[in-house]
Design a protein around this motif. Structure first.
Motif, PDB file in Angstrom:
ATOM      1  N   TRP A  99       0.831  -1.203   0.000  1.00  0.00           N
ATOM      2  CA  TRP A  99       0.000   0.000   0.000  1.00  0.00           C
ATOM      3  C   TRP A  99       0.871   1.259   0.000  1.00  0.00           C
ATOM      4  CZ3 TRP A  99      -0.863   3.925   3.641  1.00  0.00           C
ATOM      5  CH2 TRP A  99      -1.910   4.779   3.326  1.00  0.00           C
ATOM      6  N   LEU A 100       1.923   1.273   0.811  1.00  0.00           N
ATOM      7  CA  LEU A 100       2.815   2.437   0.851  1.00  0.00           C
ATOM      8  C   LEU A 100       3.535   2.658  -0.481  1.00  0.00           C
ATOM      9  CD1 LEU A 100       4.349   2.047   4.407  1.00  0.00           C
ATOM     10  CD2 LEU A 100       2.827   3.862   3.626  1.00  0.00           C
ATOM     11  N   ILE A 101       3.945   1.582  -1.124  1.00  0.00           N
ATOM     12  CA  ILE A 101       4.605   1.698  -2.422  1.00  0.00           C
ATOM     13  C   ILE A 101       3.647   2.262  -3.455  1.00  0.00           C
ATOM     14  CG2 ILE A 101       5.576   0.350  -4.335  1.00  0.00           C
ATOM     15  CD1 ILE A 101       6.885  -1.433  -2.191  1.00  0.00           C
ATOM     16  N   LEU A 102       2.413   1.744  -3.489  1.00  0.00           N
ATOM     17  CA  LEU A 102       1.427   2.245  -4.447  1.00  0.00           C
ATOM     18  C   LEU A 102       1.088   3.714  -4.173  1.00  0.00           C
ATOM     19  CD1 LEU A 102      -0.955  -0.832  -4.741  1.00  0.00           C
ATOM     20  CD2 LEU A 102       0.757  -0.038  -6.387  1.00  0.00           C
ATOM     21  N   ASN A 103       0.960   4.073  -2.909  1.00  0.00           N
ATOM     22  CA  ASN A 103       0.671   5.451  -2.543  1.00  0.00           C
ATOM     23  C   ASN A 103       1.825   6.375  -2.970  1.00  0.00           C
ATOM     24  OD1 ASN A 103      -0.709   7.598  -1.458  1.00  0.00           O
ATOM     25  ND2 ASN A 103       0.070   7.262   0.602  1.00  0.00           N
ATOM     26  N   ARG A 104       3.051   5.933  -2.743  1.00  0.00           N
ATOM     27  CA  ARG A 104       4.215   6.716  -3.134  1.00  0.00           C
ATOM     28  C   ARG A 104       4.276   6.866  -4.653  1.00  0.00           C
ATOM     29  NH1 ARG A 104       9.128   4.125  -0.792  1.00  0.00           N
ATOM     30  NH2 ARG A 104       8.065   4.722   1.103  1.00  0.00           N
ATOM     31  N   ARG A 105       3.917   5.811  -5.375  1.00  0.00           N
ATOM     32  CA  ARG A 105       3.913   5.849  -6.837  1.00  0.00           C
ATOM     33  C   ARG A 105       2.883   6.852  -7.349  1.00  0.00           C
ATOM     34  NH1 ARG A 105       1.476   2.141 -11.049  1.00  0.00           N
ATOM     35  NH2 ARG A 105       2.834   2.384 -12.834  1.00  0.00           N
ATOM     36  N   ARG A 106       1.663   6.818  -6.763  1.00  0.00           N
ATOM     37  CA  ARG A 106       0.620   7.763  -7.158  1.00  0.00           C
ATOM     38  C   ARG A 106       1.038   9.204  -6.887  1.00  0.00           C
ATOM     39  NH1 ARG A 106      -3.724   6.038  -3.859  1.00  0.00           N
ATOM     40  NH2 ARG A 106      -2.891   3.977  -3.895  1.00  0.00           N
ATOM     41  N   THR A 107       1.628   9.420  -5.731  1.00  0.00           N
ATOM     42  CA  THR A 107       2.081  10.768  -5.377  1.00  0.00           C
ATOM     43  C   THR A 107       3.162  11.244  -6.340  1.00  0.00           C
ATOM     44  OG1 THR A 107       1.626  10.300  -3.058  1.00  0.00           O
ATOM     45  CG2 THR A 107       3.056  12.164  -3.522  1.00  0.00           C
ATOM     46  N   LEU A 108       4.087  10.376  -6.688  1.00  0.00           N
ATOM     47  CA  LEU A 108       5.157  10.733  -7.609  1.00  0.00           C
ATOM     48  C   LEU A 108       4.602  11.005  -9.002  1.00  0.00           C
ATOM     49  CD1 LEU A 108       8.196  11.102  -7.893  1.00  0.00           C
ATOM     50  CD2 LEU A 108       8.368   8.683  -8.443  1.00  0.00           C
ATOM     51  N   GLN A 109       3.628  10.205  -9.439  1.00  0.00           N
ATOM     52  CA  GLN A 109       3.021  10.439 -10.742  1.00  0.00           C
ATOM     53  C   GLN A 109       2.288  11.778 -10.777  1.00  0.00           C
ATOM     54  OE1 GLN A 109       0.677   6.909 -11.326  1.00  0.00           O
ATOM     55  NE2 GLN A 109       2.268   5.923 -12.550  1.00  0.00           N
ATOM     56  N   LYS A 110       1.591  12.112  -9.694  1.00  0.00           N
ATOM     57  CA  LYS A 110       0.922  13.415  -9.612  1.00  0.00           C
ATOM     58  C   LYS A 110       1.948  14.540  -9.662  1.00  0.00           C
ATOM     59  CE  LYS A 110      -3.217  12.315  -6.961  1.00  0.00           C
ATOM     60  NZ  LYS A 110      -3.885  12.539  -5.678  1.00  0.00           N
ATOM     61  N   TYR A 111       3.006  14.402  -8.894  1.00  0.00           N
ATOM     62  CA  TYR A 111       4.049  15.431  -8.846  1.00  0.00           C
ATOM     63  C   TYR A 111       4.684  15.620 -10.215  1.00  0.00           C
ATOM     64  CZ  TYR A 111       8.477  17.661  -7.792  1.00  0.00           C
ATOM     65  OH  TYR A 111       9.561  18.504  -7.785  1.00  0.00           O
ATOM     66  N   LEU A 112       5.052  14.498 -10.853  1.00  0.00           N
ATOM     67  CA  LEU A 112       5.678  14.594 -12.166  1.00  0.00           C
ATOM     68  C   LEU A 112       4.687  15.085 -13.212  1.00  0.00           C
ATOM     69  CD1 LEU A 112       7.915  11.404 -12.183  1.00  0.00           C
ATOM     70  CD2 LEU A 112       8.613  13.777 -11.857  1.00  0.00           C
ATOM     71  N   GLY A 113       3.437  14.707 -13.081  1.00  0.00           N
ATOM     72  CA  GLY A 113       2.408  15.185 -14.010  1.00  0.00           C
ATOM     73  C   GLY A 113       2.215  16.684 -13.883  1.00  0.00           C
ATOM     74  N   GLU A 172       3.112  19.353 -16.716  1.00  0.00           N
ATOM     75  CA  GLU A 172       2.105  20.293 -17.206  1.00  0.00           C
ATOM     76  C   GLU A 172       2.592  21.725 -17.078  1.00  0.00           C
ATOM     77  OE1 GLU A 172      -1.539  19.606 -15.168  1.00  0.00           O
ATOM     78  OE2 GLU A 172      -1.804  17.613 -16.008  1.00  0.00           O
ATOM     79  N   SER A 173       3.274  22.050 -15.990  1.00  0.00           N
ATOM     80  CA  SER A 173       3.763  23.418 -15.797  1.00  0.00           C
ATOM     81  C   SER A 173       4.843  23.751 -16.814  1.00  0.00           C
ATOM     82  CB  SER A 173       4.271  23.610 -14.372  1.00  0.00           C
ATOM     83  OG  SER A 173       5.415  22.835 -14.155  1.00  0.00           O
ATOM     84  N   THR A 174       5.713  22.798 -17.137  1.00  0.00           N
ATOM     85  CA  THR A 174       6.755  23.083 -18.125  1.00  0.00           C
ATOM     86  C   THR A 174       6.153  23.209 -19.513  1.00  0.00           C
ATOM     87  OG1 THR A 174       7.252  20.730 -18.310  1.00  0.00           O
ATOM     88  CG2 THR A 174       8.604  22.003 -16.801  1.00  0.00           C
ATOM     89  N   ILE A 175       5.117  22.428 -19.808  1.00  0.00           N
ATOM     90  CA  ILE A 175       4.449  22.522 -21.111  1.00  0.00           C
ATOM     91  C   ILE A 175       3.757  23.869 -21.241  1.00  0.00           C
ATOM     92  CG2 ILE A 175       2.556  21.605 -22.505  1.00  0.00           C
ATOM     93  CD1 ILE A 175       3.335  18.814 -21.500  1.00  0.00           C
ATOM     94  N   SER A 176       3.067  24.302 -20.179  1.00  0.00           N
ATOM     95  CA  SER A 176       2.383  25.594 -20.233  1.00  0.00           C
ATOM     96  C   SER A 176       3.386  26.743 -20.314  1.00  0.00           C
ATOM     97  CB  SER A 176       1.457  25.763 -19.034  1.00  0.00           C
ATOM     98  OG  SER A 176       2.198  25.808 -17.848  1.00  0.00           O
TER      99      SER A 176
END
Length: 99
Positions: A69-83, A87-91
């Motif tokens: 669960w912690l690994i999946l949560n960390r992965r989701r958080t990292l994907q949100k952060y990188l997303g 998005e900010s660099t694209i804009s």
């Protein structure tokens, strides 16, 4: 996997050619008590050690599930952060090209 009772087993010297254990690996020793349960309640009781045995299994499963669960949560958080970063660099690039 059977657990054998070790009472009555003789030790033999193994430093000469004629010496050898009279029991082969995995063979049944006369008078041994193997783990046979008469009912499910005997199985879960584990000869009086059921609380420790099943408690350790439950603790292990909780730790493994928690780690997943912690690994999946960390992965989701990292994907949100990188997303968001992506998005900010694209804009920013779009704003640079339009101005």
């Amino acid at each position: 996997m059977d657990v054998f009772d070790c009472y009555g087993i003789d030790t033999y010297p193994s430093h000469h050619i004629g010496a050898g254990a009279p029991y082969c690996m995995g063979s049944r020793i006369k008078g041994s008590n193997s783990m046979n349960w008469n009912s499910w309640s005997d199985f879960f009781a584990m000869g009086g050690y059921g609380f420790y045995v099943w408690g350790s299994y439950i603790a292990s499963v909780i730790c493994i599930v928690g780690e997943i669960w912690l690994i999946l949560n960390r992965r989701r958080t990292l994907q949100k952060y990188l997303g968001l970063k992506n998005e900010s660099t694209i804009s920013e690039k779009k704003n640079e090209t339009t101005s």
